[in-house]
Enzyme design. Structure first.
Site, PDB file in Angstrom:
ATOM      1  N   ARG A  23       0.811  -1.216   0.000  1.00 24.69           N
ATOM      2  CA  ARG A  23       0.000   0.000   0.000  1.00 24.69           C
ATOM      3  C   ARG A  23       0.843   1.264   0.000  1.00 24.69           C
ATOM      4  NH1 ARG A  23      -2.780  -0.838   5.469  1.00 24.69           N
ATOM      5  NH2 ARG A  23      -0.683  -1.592   5.817  1.00 24.69           N
ATOM      6  N   ASP A  48       5.570  25.880  11.660  1.00 26.92           N
ATOM      7  CA  ASP A  48       5.927  24.974  10.567  1.00 26.92           C
ATOM      8  C   ASP A  48       6.081  25.802   9.306  1.00 26.92           C
ATOM      9  OD1 ASP A  48       5.777  22.697  12.122  1.00 26.92           O
ATOM     10  OD2 ASP A  48       3.849  22.037  11.341  1.00 26.92           O
ATOM     11  N   HIS A  62      21.201  31.260   6.673  1.00 24.76           N
ATOM     12  CA  HIS A  62      20.422  32.162   7.517  1.00 24.76           C
ATOM     13  C   HIS A  62      20.503  31.754   8.979  1.00 24.76           C
ATOM     14  CE1 HIS A  62      17.804  32.379   3.668  1.00 24.76           C
ATOM     15  NE2 HIS A  62      18.773  33.252   3.594  1.00 24.76           N
ATOM     16  N   LYS A  72      15.663  24.003  14.659  1.00 27.59           N
ATOM     17  CA  LYS A  72      14.839  23.528  13.549  1.00 27.59           C
ATOM     18  C   LYS A  72      14.926  22.010  13.434  1.00 27.59           C
ATOM     19  CE  LYS A  72      15.755  27.629  10.730  1.00 27.59           C
ATOM     20  NZ  LYS A  72      16.415  28.113   9.510  1.00 27.59           N
ATOM     21  N   TYR A 132      10.018  22.296   7.533  1.00 32.01           N
ATOM     22  CA  TYR A 132      10.729  22.388   8.802  1.00 32.01           C
ATOM     23  C   TYR A 132       9.882  22.994   9.904  1.00 32.01           C
ATOM     24  CZ  TYR A 132      12.023  27.117   7.089  1.00 32.01           C
ATOM     25  OH  TYR A 132      12.017  28.390   6.580  1.00 32.01           O
ATOM     26  N   GLU A 143      16.943  38.539  11.956  1.00 32.72           N
ATOM     27  CA  GLU A 143      17.531  37.698  10.918  1.00 32.72           C
ATOM     28  C   GLU A 143      18.938  38.180  10.558  1.00 32.72           C
ATOM     29  OE1 GLU A 143      16.274  35.837   6.634  1.00 32.72           O
ATOM     30  OE2 GLU A 143      15.595  37.861   7.087  1.00 32.72           O
ATOM     31  N   LYS A 169      19.591  38.751  -2.146  1.00 32.16           N
ATOM     32  CA  LYS A 169      19.781  38.964  -0.712  1.00 32.16           C
ATOM     33  C   LYS A 169      20.887  38.051  -0.164  1.00 32.16           C
ATOM     34  CE  LYS A 169      17.388  37.843   3.533  1.00 32.16           C
ATOM     35  NZ  LYS A 169      16.183  37.277   4.086  1.00 32.16           N
ATOM     36  N   ASP A 170      20.856  36.767  -0.554  1.00 35.79           N
ATOM     37  CA  ASP A 170      21.850  35.825  -0.049  1.00 35.79           C
ATOM     38  C   ASP A 170      23.229  36.087  -0.652  1.00 35.79           C
ATOM     39  OD1 ASP A 170      19.929  34.709   1.558  1.00 35.79           O
ATOM     40  OD2 ASP A 170      19.617  32.946   0.306  1.00 35.79           O
TER      41      ASP A 170
END
Length: 181
Positions: A23, A48, A62, A72, A132, A143, A169-170
């Site tokens: 199944r 979440d 981050h 996390k 996560y 942040e 941004k990153d």
């Protein structure tokens, strides 16, 4: 559930017991009692999150700091990623070291990342859905981050450089050297 602590204290690879038959399959993705056995405490997960990305995407590195620091528990429900945690706890013996773990829908592994870590992942399948739990809510003013391609960190993202998709941004995030100061 099998738990293996990585070289970074408090950071665990979790492998659920999977029950399969004609199944499909069943497994517990979270069990408070087993988490308490592994960690010695129970994180109070309050949020979440889910993302969907295509091949080549790198998200991170981050971190939420101060009152909004986050632990996390991460997993992949579709596709495959290289998940990366970098220890940035000031007094840690492994400060600046990282672990990279392949998480996939197929292997069903999860990574528990305690507070005090930079975090990111790269998508190595056609697409991936990443899920996560966080033990603290997101706060924009808390942040921080580091450029995921910083040469000091030597992270192998599993993607050729010409195929990497990284947010502005990153890419504009500070160097690890600046972050340490």
């Amino acid at each position: 559930m099998k738990a293996t602590e990585t070289k970074l204290k408090g950071c665990f690879i979790l492998e659920p017991t999977v029950f399969e038959d004609s199944r499909g399959y069943f497994f517990e993705s979270y069990n408070e009692n087993k988490i308490k056995e592994i960690l010695g405490y129970v994180p109070n997960f309050v949020q979440d999150n889910q993302s969907n990305s295509s091949y080549g995407v790198i998200r991170g590195l981050h971190i939420q700091e101060g009152d909004y620091a986050q632990a996390k528990l991460v997993r992949v429900v579709e596709g495959s990623v290289i998940d990366v945690a970098v220890d940035v706890r000031p007094e840690s013996e492994t400060f600046g070291q990282s672990v990279a773990v392949e998480l996939s829908a197929e292997n069903k592994k999860q990574l528990f990342i305690p507070r005090g870590f930079l975090h990111g992942f790269s998508v190595i399948s056609e697409k991936a859905t990443f899920f996560y739990k966080c033990d603290n809510g997101y706060n924009k003013s808390s942040e921080n981050g580091v450029n995921p391609l910083d040469p000091e960190l030597r992270i192998e993202w599993g993607i050729p450089e010409d195929k990497m998709i990284i947010s502005e941004k990153d890419l504009e995030a500070q160097s690890f050297d600046s972050f340490k100061k």
